[in-house]
Design an enzyme around this catalytic site. Sequence first.
Site, mmCIF file in Angstrom:
data_model
loop_
_atom_site.group_PDB
_atom_site.id
_atom_site.type_symbol
_atom_site.label_atom_id
_atom_site.label_comp_id
_atom_site.label_asym_id
_atom_site.label_seq_id
_atom_site.Cartn_x
_atom_site.Cartn_y
_atom_site.Cartn_z
ATOM 1 N N CYS A 31 0.566 -0.840 -0.279
ATOM 2 C CA CYS A 31 0.039 -0.503 -0.097
ATOM 3 C C CYS A 31 0.861 1.181 0.251
ATOM 4 O O CYS A 31 1.532 2.263 1.155
ATOM 5 C CB CYS A 31 -0.957 -0.387 1.686
ATOM 6 N N CYS A 34 0.149 3.607 2.726
ATOM 7 C CA CYS A 34 0.799 3.350 4.199
ATOM 8 C C CYS A 34 2.194 3.319 3.967
ATOM 9 O O CYS A 34 2.375 4.184 5.371
ATOM 10 C CB CYS A 34 -0.131 1.826 4.208
#
Length: 316
Positions: A31, A34
Amino acid sequence: MIDITLQNFEAELIVASQTQPVLLDIWAPWCGPCRTLGPVLEKLETAYAGRFTLAKLNSDEVPEIASQLSQMFGVRSIPFCVMFAGGQPVDGFVGAIPEAQIREFLDKHVPPGEELPAEDEAPAEAEAEVDADLETALGKLAHAVQADPANDAARFDYVKALLELGLVAEAREAFSPVAAKAADTLVPSPRLAALATWLAACEAAAATDTAALQAAIAANKRDFDARFALAQVHLAGQRFTEAMDELLEIIMRDKAWNGEAARKTYVAILELLTKPAPKPAAEAKTGTLELAGKAAVVQSDPLIDSYRRKLSMALF
């Protein structure tokens, strides 16, 4: 900072939050956002000098807890942060939001106190560690596809991860072996077809003037070409609800427009957001998890249910 697992979630998350707030960061190695948020949260944990504990949960490794919290809050994307206090999940936020907004969020839940001076930049070592995790996760997905090219579930996960990272060319290459299957109407594969829709939107959005589209729609709400193109821009940017909202405007005004392109794309987005049903063997192995002192098993996703109802109402 602590890592949450199936073995320690009750002690480190539920019990621990009864004495001190615990912020749970739900993330995944593949991600992109993230990677941006993680170091900021770690810096704030230090800056707040022990007034809250930062816990991290890898959604790939512990999907049981991540899925339950996502369903509980009606969230379908990561990074997703949940604040636990008094043994319960009490609040949360989604995405790599600015540090100032995170501080506002924290100040609503953590006890007052002095802060340590904030550092200008996150440690380079933390970023390097996240990069290594990302490469490892993508490597595992790529290996799964290479080991079993007929495994459509593994290929879906791999292409999806590439698109979430913005690696569109790589995603197209990985998707090409199943492109014909995705387009096959005699033996439909909804998840692969949905992936094809997302991939096409990413490719189309690269050459799109968003401001011009918004101006065209403001001048003429029935400019369906502009509205559909804007929906593709949102889809490419992983703003799934915004994309469906634009598509819904088309469907409500002209259901059959362009061969029902709006409806088909809307359905594809719902398919992308819907997680496959867990395997019975996995359920038997993990058992029922408990959050906030009771079983946190949700049979449906509130967000998806809401948008399914909106589509149903628009069609009928």
